[in-house]
Motif scaffolding. Structure first.
Motif, PDB file in Angstrom:
ATOM      1  N   GLU A  41      18.314  -1.902  -4.472  1.00  0.00           N
ATOM      2  CA  GLU A  41      18.268  -1.054  -3.279  1.00  0.00           C
ATOM      3  C   GLU A  41      17.449   0.200  -3.532  1.00  0.00           C
ATOM      4  O   GLU A  41      16.647   0.626  -2.681  1.00  0.00           O
ATOM      5  CB  GLU A  41      19.686  -0.680  -2.864  1.00  0.00           C
ATOM      6  N   GLN A  42      17.608   0.814  -4.683  1.00  0.00           N
ATOM      7  CA  GLN A  42      16.886   2.042  -4.989  1.00  0.00           C
ATOM      8  C   GLN A  42      15.388   1.810  -5.110  1.00  0.00           C
ATOM      9  O   GLN A  42      14.585   2.721  -4.855  1.00  0.00           O
ATOM     10  CB  GLN A  42      17.445   2.656  -6.276  1.00  0.00           C
ATOM     11  N   ALA A  43      14.999   0.578  -5.458  1.00  0.00           N
ATOM     12  CA  ALA A  43      13.579   0.266  -5.591  1.00  0.00           C
ATOM     13  C   ALA A  43      12.944  -0.143  -4.265  1.00  0.00           C
ATOM     14  O   ALA A  43      11.720  -0.250  -4.181  1.00  0.00           O
ATOM     15  CB  ALA A  43      13.386  -0.857  -6.613  1.00  0.00           C
ATOM     16  N   ALA A  44      13.764  -0.369  -3.226  1.00  0.00           N
ATOM     17  CA  ALA A  44      13.258  -0.869  -1.952  1.00  0.00           C
ATOM     18  C   ALA A  44      12.941   0.268  -0.995  1.00  0.00           C
ATOM     19  O   ALA A  44      13.397   1.404  -1.156  1.00  0.00           O
ATOM     20  CB  ALA A  44      14.287  -1.802  -1.321  1.00  0.00           C
ATOM     21  N   GLU A  45      12.172  -0.044   0.030  1.00  0.00           N
ATOM     22  CA  GLU A  45      11.808   0.927   1.046  1.00  0.00           C
ATOM     23  C   GLU A  45      12.864   1.029   2.136  1.00  0.00           C
ATOM     24  O   GLU A  45      12.990   2.062   2.795  1.00  0.00           O
ATOM     25  CB  GLU A  45      10.455   0.527   1.650  1.00  0.00           C
ATOM     26  N   ALA A  46      13.621  -0.057   2.346  1.00  0.00           N
ATOM     27  CA  ALA A  46      14.692  -0.066   3.342  1.00  0.00           C
ATOM     28  C   ALA A  46      15.754  -1.047   2.895  1.00  0.00           C
ATOM     29  O   ALA A  46      15.479  -1.974   2.115  1.00  0.00           O
ATOM     30  CB  ALA A  46      14.149  -0.449   4.717  1.00  0.00           C
TER      31      ALA A  46
ATOM     32  N   GLN B 227       2.179 -11.125 -13.831  1.00  0.00           N
ATOM     33  CA  GLN B 227       1.579  -9.878 -13.367  1.00  0.00           C
ATOM     34  C   GLN B 227       1.683  -9.698 -11.864  1.00  0.00           C
ATOM     35  O   GLN B 227       1.069  -8.795 -11.297  1.00  0.00           O
ATOM     36  CB  GLN B 227       0.105  -9.828 -13.795  1.00  0.00           C
ATOM     37  N   GLY B 228       2.448 -10.559 -11.182  1.00  0.00           N
ATOM     38  CA  GLY B 228       2.603 -10.434  -9.745  1.00  0.00           C
ATOM     39  C   GLY B 228       1.464 -11.075  -8.974  1.00  0.00           C
ATOM     40  O   GLY B 228       0.565 -11.715  -9.550  1.00  0.00           O
ATOM     41  N   VAL B 229       1.482 -10.899  -7.655  1.00  0.00           N
ATOM     42  CA  VAL B 229       0.460 -11.453  -6.764  1.00  0.00           C
ATOM     43  C   VAL B 229       0.096 -10.386  -5.732  1.00  0.00           C
ATOM     44  O   VAL B 229       0.832  -9.427  -5.523  1.00  0.00           O
ATOM     45  CB  VAL B 229       0.965 -12.728  -6.049  1.00  0.00           C
ATOM     46  N   ARG B 230      -1.042 -10.558  -5.066  1.00  0.00           N
ATOM     47  CA  ARG B 230      -1.466  -9.594  -4.044  1.00  0.00           C
ATOM     48  C   ARG B 230      -0.569  -9.715  -2.816  1.00  0.00           C
ATOM     49  O   ARG B 230      -0.363 -10.814  -2.292  1.00  0.00           O
ATOM     50  CB  ARG B 230      -2.931  -9.844  -3.684  1.00  0.00           C
ATOM     51  N   LEU B 231      -0.079  -8.591  -2.329  1.00  0.00           N
ATOM     52  CA  LEU B 231       0.904  -8.624  -1.248  1.00  0.00           C
ATOM     53  C   LEU B 231       0.596  -7.617  -0.142  1.00  0.00           C
ATOM     54  O   LEU B 231       1.502  -7.202   0.591  1.00  0.00           O
ATOM     55  CB  LEU B 231       2.304  -8.354  -1.817  1.00  0.00           C
ATOM     56  N   GLN B 232      -0.671  -7.264   0.024  1.00  0.00           N
ATOM     57  CA  GLN B 232      -1.011  -6.378   1.124  1.00  0.00           C
ATOM     58  C   GLN B 232      -0.689  -7.066   2.452  1.00  0.00           C
ATOM     59  O   GLN B 232      -0.828  -8.278   2.592  1.00  0.00           O
ATOM     60  CB  GLN B 232      -2.501  -6.011   1.083  1.00  0.00           C
ATOM     61  N   GLU B 233      -0.238  -6.286   3.427  1.00  0.00           N
ATOM     62  CA  GLU B 233       0.127  -6.764   4.767  1.00  0.00           C
ATOM     63  C   GLU B 233       1.252  -7.801   4.708  1.00  0.00           C
ATOM     64  O   GLU B 233       1.314  -8.713   5.529  1.00  0.00           O
ATOM     65  CB  GLU B 233      -1.081  -7.326   5.502  1.00  0.00           C
ATOM     66  N   ALA B 234       2.128  -7.658   3.720  1.00  0.00           N
ATOM     67  CA  ALA B 234       3.276  -8.563   3.588  1.00  0.00           C
ATOM     68  C   ALA B 234       4.537  -7.744   3.372  1.00  0.00           C
ATOM     69  O   ALA B 234       4.497  -6.611   2.883  1.00  0.00           O
ATOM     70  CB  ALA B 234       3.072  -9.532   2.418  1.00  0.00           C
TER      71      ALA B 234
ATOM     72  N   LEU C 125      15.140  -6.727  -9.873  1.00  0.00           N
ATOM     73  CA  LEU C 125      14.651  -5.353  -9.889  1.00  0.00           C
ATOM     74  C   LEU C 125      13.160  -5.329 -10.201  1.00  0.00           C
ATOM     75  O   LEU C 125      12.379  -4.622  -9.538  1.00  0.00           O
ATOM     76  CB  LEU C 125      15.428  -4.543 -10.921  1.00  0.00           C
ATOM     77  N   ARG C 126      12.745  -6.088 -11.203  1.00  0.00           N
ATOM     78  CA  ARG C 126      11.316  -6.139 -11.535  1.00  0.00           C
ATOM     79  C   ARG C 126      10.506  -6.705 -10.363  1.00  0.00           C
ATOM     80  O   ARG C 126       9.371  -6.278 -10.125  1.00  0.00           O
ATOM     81  CB  ARG C 126      11.095  -6.983 -12.783  1.00  0.00           C
ATOM     82  N   SER C 127      11.095  -7.642  -9.642  1.00  0.00           N
ATOM     83  CA  SER C 127      10.403  -8.209  -8.482  1.00  0.00           C
ATOM     84  C   SER C 127      10.214  -7.157  -7.397  1.00  0.00           C
ATOM     85  O   SER C 127       9.139  -7.056  -6.788  1.00  0.00           O
ATOM     86  CB  SER C 127      11.199  -9.395  -7.935  1.00  0.00           C
ATOM     87  N   ALA C 128      11.263  -6.385  -7.113  1.00  0.00           N
ATOM     88  CA  ALA C 128      11.147  -5.333  -6.105  1.00  0.00           C
ATOM     89  C   ALA C 128      10.098  -4.305  -6.512  1.00  0.00           C
ATOM     90  O   ALA C 128       9.253  -3.890  -5.707  1.00  0.00           O
ATOM     91  CB  ALA C 128      12.504  -4.659  -5.902  1.00  0.00           C
ATOM     92  N   GLN C 129      10.125  -3.907  -7.769  1.00  0.00           N
ATOM     93  CA  GLN C 129       9.160  -2.922  -8.247  1.00  0.00           C
ATOM     94  C   GLN C 129       7.745  -3.489  -8.243  1.00  0.00           C
ATOM     95  O   GLN C 129       6.788  -2.824  -7.825  1.00  0.00           O
ATOM     96  CB  GLN C 129       9.550  -2.462  -9.653  1.00  0.00           C
ATOM     97  N   GLY C 130       7.610  -4.749  -8.695  1.00  0.00           N
ATOM     98  CA  GLY C 130       6.291  -5.360  -8.755  1.00  0.00           C
ATOM     99  C   GLY C 130       5.715  -5.612  -7.375  1.00  0.00           C
ATOM    100  O   GLY C 130       4.505  -5.432  -7.150  1.00  0.00           O
ATOM    101  N   ALA C 131       6.572  -6.023  -6.423  1.00  0.00           N
ATOM    102  CA  ALA C 131       6.091  -6.265  -5.068  1.00  0.00           C
ATOM    103  C   ALA C 131       5.620  -4.965  -4.426  1.00  0.00           C
ATOM    104  O   ALA C 131       4.589  -4.926  -3.730  1.00  0.00           O
ATOM    105  CB  ALA C 131       7.200  -6.905  -4.241  1.00  0.00           C
ATOM    106  N   LYS C 132       6.346  -3.887  -4.648  1.00  0.00           N
ATOM    107  CA  LYS C 132       5.938  -2.596  -4.096  1.00  0.00           C
ATOM    108  C   LYS C 132       4.599  -2.162  -4.683  1.00  0.00           C
ATOM    109  O   LYS C 132       3.703  -1.699  -3.962  1.00  0.00           O
ATOM    110  CB  LYS C 132       7.021  -1.551  -4.371  1.00  0.00           C
ATOM    111  N   ALA C 133       4.450  -2.336  -5.989  1.00  0.00           N
ATOM    112  CA  ALA C 133       3.192  -1.974  -6.640  1.00  0.00           C
ATOM    113  C   ALA C 133       2.030  -2.824  -6.144  1.00  0.00           C
ATOM    114  O   ALA C 133       0.877  -2.375  -6.151  1.00  0.00           O
ATOM    115  CB  ALA C 133       3.332  -2.106  -8.152  1.00  0.00           C
ATOM    116  N   ALA C 134       2.326  -4.046  -5.698  1.00  0.00           N
ATOM    117  CA  ALA C 134       1.279  -4.954  -5.214  1.00  0.00           C
ATOM    118  C   ALA C 134       0.972  -4.765  -3.738  1.00  0.00           C
ATOM    119  O   ALA C 134       0.175  -5.513  -3.180  1.00  0.00           O
ATOM    120  CB  ALA C 134       1.707  -6.398  -5.472  1.00  0.00           C
ATOM    121  N   GLY C 135       1.612  -3.784  -3.098  1.00  0.00           N
ATOM    122  CA  GLY C 135       1.264  -3.452  -1.721  1.00  0.00           C
ATOM    123  C   GLY C 135       2.228  -3.928  -0.661  1.00  0.00           C
ATOM    124  O   GLY C 135       1.966  -3.745   0.529  1.00  0.00           O
ATOM    125  N   ALA C 136       3.347  -4.520  -1.041  1.00  0.00           N
ATOM    126  CA  ALA C 136       4.292  -5.053  -0.058  1.00  0.00           C
ATOM    127  C   ALA C 136       5.220  -3.967   0.455  1.00  0.00           C
ATOM    128  O   ALA C 136       5.495  -2.972  -0.230  1.00  0.00           O
ATOM    129  CB  ALA C 136       5.111  -6.179  -0.680  1.00  0.00           C
TER     130      ALA C 136
END
Length: 335
Positions: free
Chosen positions: A128-133, A81-88, A103-114
């Motif tokens: 790339e499409q799931a990333a912010e940069a 279920q991912g981990v908390r990633l605020q301020e990361a 891809l799931r990692s990129a999506q999950g990390a974004k959902a967790a605040g990274a």
């Protein structure tokens, strides 16, 4: 091992030759990044050779920024279920950007605040499409199954990121890129002797420290996947414990020395202990090929440029096809 008549290779040899220029292009890229001023940690997500590049970058970035940086297993997101990633920030490193778990990692990390950054080679990939940069590896098409120039380019791309986060690092990265470009067509003077030792080896330790440990992981992987040779990577700080016992059997030790001053004592101790125990030891340095003034991450990239030909030529001497090892594919789909 028994040597066979060498056969011609096409892709891997050409891609190794391109690696110094790929590194320089990746270092020089201009980035458009989100605001990363509030970071408390940076995490990487990668597999295989890309994870070795991530290891190299982690040592460099932690030293320069003072932020913790470590690798997260993709299964944290693809199975868990991912981990908390605020301020990361999460840096997803992939040649293809196509693996489902990344891809799931990129999506999950974004959902967790990274803040999710993609360090990729292929354009318009799912990661790339799931990333912010996006940071570019700039390797162009890589046709050999074993990654070479894209690994070196990933290190360069991570150094470009660091140069933007810490501007006084950028000129050091640029100077390192120029030094590595000068390695094009240059070989280590020990190449013939190391190849002869590898041809008779059954077990190989590849030793490094700091960024050199990531380079050791990558070279050990190449010896396994290209040459079917048992090779293990160790940090010189760890190998003097239980793994030292294996030197009681015939063992070849390759020490990858980035020449950073603070790793010399550890590498010296490991070399002396292995030699005293009867191991066959080679210590390889960028300056052996004339490269100097490198940052530690660039020194690791230089060592890969200089040692990839060992795996290539050993595979050829063994009658193997280094372009396409029989059990490997370019994109591995895992969960």
């Amino acid at each position: 091992m028994t040597a066979h008549a060498p056969q011609l290779t096409t892709h891997m040899a050409a891609e190794i030759a391109q690696a110094p220029a790929v590194f320089a292009k990746a270092v020089a890229q201009q980035l458009r990044l989100p605001d990363l001023g509030d970071l408390r940690a940076i995490y990487t997500v990668a597999r295989g050779s890309s994870d070795a590049a991530a290891n190299i970058l982690s040592y460099e970035i932690m030293r320069e920024l003072g932020l913790p940086m470590t690798s997260l297993p993709p299964s944290v997101f693809s199975l868990g279920q991912g981990v908390r990633l605020q301020e990361a920030a999460v840096l997803v490193i992939s040649q293809s950007g196509a693996s489902e778990d990344l891809l799931r990692s990129a999506q999950g990390a974004k959902a967790a605040g990274a803040r999710v950054l993609a360090l990729v080679n292929a354009t318009d990939s799912a990661v790339e499409q799931a990333a912010e940069a996006t940071l570019r590896i700039h390797a162009g098409p890589e046709l050999a199954v074993p990654a070479t120039k894209s690994v070196v380019g990933a290190i360069g791309g991570g150094m470009a990121l660091l140069g933007q986060l810490r501007p006084d690092y950028a000129p050091r990265a640029a100077a390192s890129a120029a030094a590595i470009q000068a390695l094009a067509g240059v070989s280590l003077p020990q190449t013939s002797a190391v190849l002869a030792a590898l041809l008779s080896a059954r077990h190989v330790y590849v030793i490094g420290r700091d960024t050199g440990f990531g380079a050791a992981q990558e070279l050990a992987l190449k010896l396994k996947e290209c040459c079917a040779l048992h090779a293990e990577a160790y940090s010189s700080s760890e190998v003097l414990h239980g793994p030292m016992q294996l030197v009681t059997n015939p063992l070849l030790i390759l020490i990858l020395d980035t020449e950073a001053p603070d790793v010399q004592d550890s590498l010296d101790t490991a070399e002396a202990r292995f030699r005293a125990a009867g191991g066959t030891v080679f210590r390889l340095r960028p300056s052996d090929a004339g490269a100097q003034g490198l940052t530690p991450a660039a020194a690791a990239a230089a060592l890969l440029c200089l040692t990839y030909p060992l795996a290539l030529n050993l595979a050829l001497a063994l009658g193997l096809n280094p372009d396409q090892p029989s059990t490997l594919s370019k994109v591995t789909q895992t969960r």
